[in-house]
Design an enzyme around this catalytic site. Structure first.
Site, PDB file in Angstrom:
ATOM      1  N   VAL A  93      -3.230  -7.264  -1.328  1.00 38.90           N
ATOM      2  CA  VAL A  93      -2.641  -8.070  -0.262  1.00 38.90           C
ATOM      3  C   VAL A  93      -3.623  -9.077   0.329  1.00 38.90           C
ATOM      4  CG1 VAL A  93      -0.925  -6.339   0.361  1.00 38.90           C
ATOM      5  CG2 VAL A  93      -3.142  -6.357   1.543  1.00 38.90           C
ATOM      6  N   THR A 114      -9.574  -4.842  14.062  1.00 39.41           N
ATOM      7  CA  THR A 114      -8.558  -5.342  13.127  1.00 39.41           C
ATOM      8  C   THR A 114      -7.171  -4.866  13.530  1.00 39.41           C
ATOM      9  OG1 THR A 114      -8.701  -3.501  11.513  1.00 39.41           O
ATOM     10  CG2 THR A 114     -10.266  -5.320  11.269  1.00 39.41           C
ATOM     11  N   LYS A 115      -7.057  -3.655  14.038  1.00 38.20           N
ATOM     12  CA  LYS A 115      -5.739  -3.134  14.398  1.00 38.20           C
ATOM     13  C   LYS A 115      -5.231  -3.725  15.707  1.00 38.20           C
ATOM     14  CE  LYS A 115      -4.848  -0.676  10.799  1.00 38.20           C
ATOM     15  NZ  LYS A 115      -3.697  -0.982   9.920  1.00 38.20           N
ATOM     16  N   TYR A 154     -12.880  -1.098  13.019  1.00 35.22           N
ATOM     17  CA  TYR A 154     -11.504  -0.859  12.572  1.00 35.22           C
ATOM     18  C   TYR A 154     -10.522  -1.184  13.695  1.00 35.22           C
ATOM     19  CZ  TYR A 154      -7.431   1.928  11.094  1.00 35.22           C
ATOM     20  OH  TYR A 154      -6.170   2.349  10.750  1.00 35.22           O
ATOM     21  N   ARG A 181       0.545   6.037  -1.683  1.00 35.87           N
ATOM     22  CA  ARG A 181      -0.052   7.269  -1.183  1.00 35.87           C
ATOM     23  C   ARG A 181       0.036   7.309   0.333  1.00 35.87           C
ATOM     24  NH1 ARG A 181      -6.556   6.358  -2.244  1.00 35.87           N
ATOM     25  NH2 ARG A 181      -6.812   4.543  -0.892  1.00 35.87           N
ATOM     26  N   SER A 235      -2.417   0.864  14.692  1.00 30.73           N
ATOM     27  CA  SER A 235      -3.108   2.130  14.954  1.00 30.73           C
ATOM     28  C   SER A 235      -3.320   2.257  16.446  1.00 30.73           C
ATOM     29  CB  SER A 235      -4.464   2.166  14.247  1.00 30.73           C
ATOM     30  OG  SER A 235      -5.236   3.284  14.680  1.00 30.73           O
ATOM     31  N   ASN A 264       2.028  -2.115   5.425  1.00 30.35           N
ATOM     32  CA  ASN A 264       1.323  -0.853   5.602  1.00 30.35           C
ATOM     33  C   ASN A 264      -0.095  -0.861   5.036  1.00 30.35           C
ATOM     34  OD1 ASN A 264       1.140   2.275   5.760  1.00 30.35           O
ATOM     35  ND2 ASN A 264       0.883   1.832   3.578  1.00 30.35           N
ATOM     36  N   GLY A 291       0.830  -1.205   0.000  1.00 28.84           N
ATOM     37  CA  GLY A 291       0.000   0.000   0.000  1.00 28.84           C
ATOM     38  C   GLY A 291       0.857   1.245   0.000  1.00 28.84           C
TER      39      GLY A 291
END
Length: 253
Positions: free
Chosen positions: A59, A153-154, A150, A16, A136, A85, A13
């Site tokens: 990925v 997952t982190k 979210y 950007r 994160s 990333n 990733g």
């Protein structure tokens, strides 16, 4: 002379935001750099003009990851540093659970790390390499609306980092994670008005000891430290780069 002269780096990733800042920082330090991307074709071409190998690969698809990792070896040599990333984020209140969005975050944010690490492992064993996962501070428990799924997952990325450090240490491979706070990128501002973004930035500033928000280079600098020989005795750790957030849900672990 750069700190990473001749070393081969893959940033997933990486076209950007935080990923791009990391890739360009490694390039400036002498590394041979590759990135993966899914849809940012124009940005990929920009990076190729700088000398970065850009490979289209999702990925969450292990076959695509396998081909990308093999292409890195063929074009640049054995991987020394893997930066996991690639990530996606969908904001939604807990009661508005969306199966498709949660599954996408799980596939990219968690399984993407598993697939990429598995495919890169033979090369990393040969180089006694380094893995850095981008987690994160949400995974540790910041109090921000709409980030529950979210954050799940982190938090998985964080425990995966510790387990990989344990499992792969016998090969001389170091595994650490960076847990960014709020950083202004395409992902954090997508689909939002400038006024909404400014409100969010003001909120985050009010919740950090340094009264500021992050930029991608803040994360890139931390990644380069953990990838460097200066961090040779550091593994299994999570480095928070969040300006000193004070709004954690509890004080316990």
């Amino acid at each position: 002379m750069g700190r990473f002269d001749g070393r081969v780096v893959l940033v997933t990733g990486g076209t950007r935001g935080i990923g791009r800042a990391i890739a360009e920082a490694f390039l400036r330090e002498g590394a041979r750099v590759a990135v993966t991307y899914v849809s940012s074709e124009d940005r990929a071409r920009e990076l190729e003009k700088l000398g970065i190998l850009a490979i289209r690969a999702d990925v969450s698809n292990r076959d695509e990851v396998r081909r990308a990792v093999e292409l890195v070896r063929e074009r640049l040599g054995d991987l020394s540093i893997l930066v996991n990333n690639a990530g996606v984020m969908y904001l939604m209140p807990f009661e508005d659970y969306d199966e498709g969005k949660f599954d996408m975050m799980w596939r990219v944010n968690v399984k993407g790390i598993i697939y990429t690490t598995l495919e890169a492992l033979p090369q990393l064993r040969r180089t006694r390499g380094v893995i850095i996962n981008i987690a994160s501070n949400a995974g540790i428990g910041t109090a921000l609306e709409g980030t529950t799924y979210y954050a799940i997952t982190k938090s998985a990325v964080i425990i995966l980092t510790k387990r990989l450090a344990y499992e792969l240490g016998k090969y001389g491979i170091r595994v650490n994670a960076i847990a960014p706070g709020w950083v202004e990128t395409d992902m954090t501002t997508a689909g939002r008005s400038p006024e909404d973004v400014e409100r969010t930035k003001a909120l985050i500033r009010s919740r950090t000891m340094l009264s500021t928000t992050g930029v991608p280079s803040d994360i890139a600098g931390a990644v380069l430290f953990l990838a460097s020989d200066d961090a040779r005795y550091i593994t299994g750790q999570v480095l928070l780069v969040d300006g000193g957030r004070v709004d954690y849900l509890t004080h316990g672990v």
